[in-house]
Design a protein around this motif. Structure first.
Motif, short mmCIF file in Angstrom:
data_model
loop_
_atom_site.label_atom_id
_atom_site.label_comp_id
_atom_site.label_asym_id
_atom_site.label_seq_id
_atom_site.Cartn_x
_atom_site.Cartn_y
_atom_site.Cartn_z
N UNK A 123 45.58 72.10 -108.26
CA UNK A 123 46.51 71.96 -107.15
C UNK A 123 47.86 72.52 -107.56
N UNK A 124 48.58 73.06 -106.60
CA UNK A 124 49.94 73.55 -106.83
C UNK A 124 50.81 73.12 -105.66
N UNK A 125 51.97 72.55 -105.97
CA UNK A 125 52.94 72.16 -104.96
C UNK A 125 54.23 72.94 -105.21
N UNK A 126 54.81 73.49 -104.16
CA UNK A 126 56.13 74.10 -104.26
C UNK A 126 57.09 73.35 -103.34
N UNK A 127 58.19 72.84 -103.93
CA UNK A 127 59.18 72.06 -103.18
C UNK A 127 58.54 70.89 -102.43
N UNK A 128 57.51 70.31 -103.04
CA UNK A 128 56.91 69.12 -102.47
C UNK A 128 55.78 69.36 -101.50
N UNK A 129 55.52 70.61 -101.13
CA UNK A 129 54.44 70.92 -100.20
C UNK A 129 53.28 71.59 -100.94
N UNK A 130 52.07 71.17 -100.62
CA UNK A 130 50.90 71.73 -101.28
C UNK A 130 50.67 73.16 -100.84
N UNK A 131 50.40 74.04 -101.80
CA UNK A 131 50.18 75.45 -101.52
C UNK A 131 48.70 75.73 -101.34
N UNK A 132 48.40 76.82 -100.66
CA UNK A 132 47.01 77.26 -100.49
C UNK A 132 46.55 77.96 -101.76
N UNK A 133 45.33 77.62 -102.20
CA UNK A 133 44.72 78.28 -103.36
C UNK A 133 43.69 79.29 -102.88
N UNK A 134 43.45 80.35 -103.66
CA UNK A 134 42.42 81.31 -103.26
C UNK A 134 41.04 80.69 -103.34
N UNK A 135 40.08 81.21 -102.60
CA UNK A 135 38.70 80.69 -102.68
C UNK A 135 38.16 80.82 -104.10
N UNK A 136 37.42 79.84 -104.59
CA UNK A 136 36.91 79.88 -105.98
C UNK A 136 36.10 81.12 -106.30
N UNK A 137 35.40 81.67 -105.31
CA UNK A 137 34.55 82.83 -105.60
C UNK A 137 35.36 84.11 -105.81
N UNK A 138 36.69 84.05 -105.60
CA UNK A 138 37.54 85.23 -105.81
C UNK A 138 38.35 85.14 -107.10
N UNK A 139 38.15 84.07 -107.89
CA UNK A 139 38.92 83.90 -109.13
C UNK A 139 38.64 85.06 -110.09
N UNK A 140 39.65 85.56 -110.79
CA UNK A 140 39.43 86.65 -111.76
C UNK A 140 38.49 86.20 -112.88
N UNK A 141 37.73 87.16 -113.36
CA UNK A 141 36.80 86.89 -114.46
C UNK A 141 37.54 86.75 -115.77
N UNK A 142 37.16 85.76 -116.58
CA UNK A 142 37.76 85.55 -117.90
C UNK A 142 36.66 85.40 -118.94
N UNK A 143 36.61 86.30 -119.95
CA UNK A 143 35.60 86.16 -121.00
C UNK A 143 35.90 84.95 -121.87
N UNK A 144 34.89 84.17 -122.18
CA UNK A 144 35.11 82.94 -122.93
C UNK A 144 35.49 83.21 -124.37
N UNK A 145 35.16 84.37 -124.92
CA UNK A 145 35.47 84.69 -126.32
C UNK A 145 36.59 85.72 -126.41
N UNK A 146 37.56 85.63 -125.50
CA UNK A 146 38.58 86.67 -125.40
C UNK A 146 39.41 86.80 -126.66
N UNK A 147 39.73 85.67 -127.32
CA UNK A 147 40.62 85.76 -128.48
C UNK A 147 39.98 86.55 -129.61
N UNK A 148 38.63 86.50 -129.68
CA UNK A 148 37.96 87.28 -130.72
C UNK A 148 38.13 88.78 -130.45
N UNK A 149 38.10 89.15 -129.15
CA UNK A 149 38.27 90.56 -128.80
C UNK A 149 39.70 91.01 -129.09
N UNK A 150 40.66 90.16 -128.76
CA UNK A 150 42.05 90.50 -129.02
C UNK A 150 42.29 90.68 -130.51
#
Length: 431
Positions: free
Chosen positions: A386-413
């Protein structure tokens, strides 16, 4: 009869649920009315507004307080505030009251008024900080002398129908209730004195009542996927009467175009966003830590956000190591869970979020330590719930549009860094 009772139950439940904030369950604004002395036809009182909300404040143009008198009371004088209208005082000769309206409307004075018009915790243009952000600035008060009101606890009648606007709608005030008299320190601060009579009014906020559409939205991105879906709303926060404006429009050079309108109609920059936008970017991933960049952008040319606050709910906020250019305070709505935090601007640095344009943006980075037992980049875990700005809840993007994140990213870095350093050493050796 059963149907009527069901409808009443639904209305009561719905109104309560609309005003209930699970991240700030005890938040409210309490108006305290203390009678300090009796006068020949009434009394002198101190009216104090305490904002007990953790992250919801009252920003410019400030609060507006109203009520309805129970009898034929008048306001003889005020210190630290004023009414917006005097009303019909024609029946008074000589000494004319400050206000004779049955339902007066009171506003705070602006800073810099003469000393004899000031009162403690007054004259801030109606701007009141949230309790969590700055308790010392979360109070506003004024003194009022009331006539034709009765001169004892038995003859004084409590005002009715309290209303609070701050600076728009959203607050609902309950009835005034008599409470034990308030104790005050004497001027020398060595003793105590007590109010002759005290009553309280509690006002709660409902985002549902404040506006039909969200005032902010959230977008996500990551180091492995810089593209992000647009805020899930119509362009420009469009409503039936709202039109968006391009950033190079000649309209923006017109004198007074940035002045807020009485109906709070926004003048919004043409983007895929609503008037306020929050961007959460997963920037870096280390072995034991990870870093997030948070940016807030104002797309409304008619709004400056004073004392802004940003609240985020995320399970790793219980291990915040460092916040770089915002102030930060953890919020603990429940004792066993510490997953919510409040970000806000540093005083005199970035606590004012300017209107749309080059200064309509504030940003910071947050470094958090990983809990190896729970930390993951899978299934959108790295993004807030959840995210609130100035006390009002903001709209979040649909879960199916979340950016992909590799679970082992630090090893690649780490692997990329190793290659870069090896090449540098090789070049130095050849040189």
């Amino acid at each position: 009869m059963r149907f009527v009772m069901s409808v009443l139950y639904f209305l009561v439940f719905f109104s309560y649920a609309a005003a209930y904030d699970p991240l700030d369950p005890n938040g409210n604004i309490t108006i305290k009315w203390d009678i300090m002395s009796w006068t020949p036809d009434g009394y002198v009182a101190v009216v104090t507004m305490n904002n007990f909300q953790m992250y919801r404040h009252i920003m410019s143009p400030g609060w507006t307080l109203g009520w309805t008198w129970a009898k034929k009371e008048v306001i003889w004088s005020m210190v630290g505030a004023q009414t917006t209208e005097q009303g019909d005082c024609s029946k008074f000769k000589g000494n004319v009251p400050h206000c004779c309206k049955k339902n007066p409307t009171v506003v705070d004075l602006l800073p810099g008024v003469p000393y004899n018009q000031q009162f403690q915790n007054c004259c801030k243009g109606g701007v009141v900080s949230s309790w969590g952000q700055d308790p010392t600035s979360s109070v506003s008060s004024f003194q009022v002398s009331i006539g034709l009101a009765g001169t004892s606890n038995k003859t004084v009648k409590l005002p009715k129908n309290f209303t609070l606007l701050g600076p728009g709608p959203g607050y609902t005030c309950g009835p005034a209730k008599i409470v034990p008299p308030t104790n005050f320190l004497t001027p020398d601060r060595h003793g105590k004195t007590q109010a002759l009579m005290t009553w309280n009014v509690t006002c709660t906020y409902s985002q549902f009542l404040a506006r039909k559409h969200p005032s902010c939205c959230v977008s996500f991105s990551s180091f492995s996927n810089e593209t992000f879906p647009p805020c899930p709303s119509c362009p420009c926060g469009c409503e039936n009467k709202t039109k968006c404006t391009k950033s190079d429009s000649k309209l923006l050079s017109v004198v007074g175009v940035n002045t807020p309108r009485k109906d709070n109609t926004p003048l919004v920059q043409c983007t895929s966003h609503v008037p306020g936008s929050v961007h959460w970017h997963v920037k870096l991933n280390y072995k034991d830590y990870w870093r997030v960049k948070v940016a807030i952008t104002n797309f409304n040319y008619r709004m400056n956000y004073t004392l802004w606050t940003l609240v985020a709910q995320h399970p790793n906020l219980n291990n915040v190591t460092q916040v770089f250019s915002f102030d930060y305070k953890p919020l603990v709505p429940y004792e066993s869970i510490n997953d919510t935090g409040m970000f806000y601007g540093m005083k005199f640095y970035n606590d004012l979020l300017m209107e749309a344009g080059p200064f309509g943006n504030v940003q910071s980075e947050v470094l958090m330590q990983k809990d190896q037992n729970t930390f993951t980049f899978k299934q959108g875990w790295a993004f807030p719930r959840k995210v609130y700005f100035n006390g009002d809840e903001c709209m979040l993007p649909p879960p199916d549009t979340y950016p992909f994140l590799p679970n082992s990213a630090y090893q690649k870095i780490f692997g990329i860094s190793t290659v870069i350093y090896s090449m540098l050493f090789l070049l130095i050796g050849l040189w």
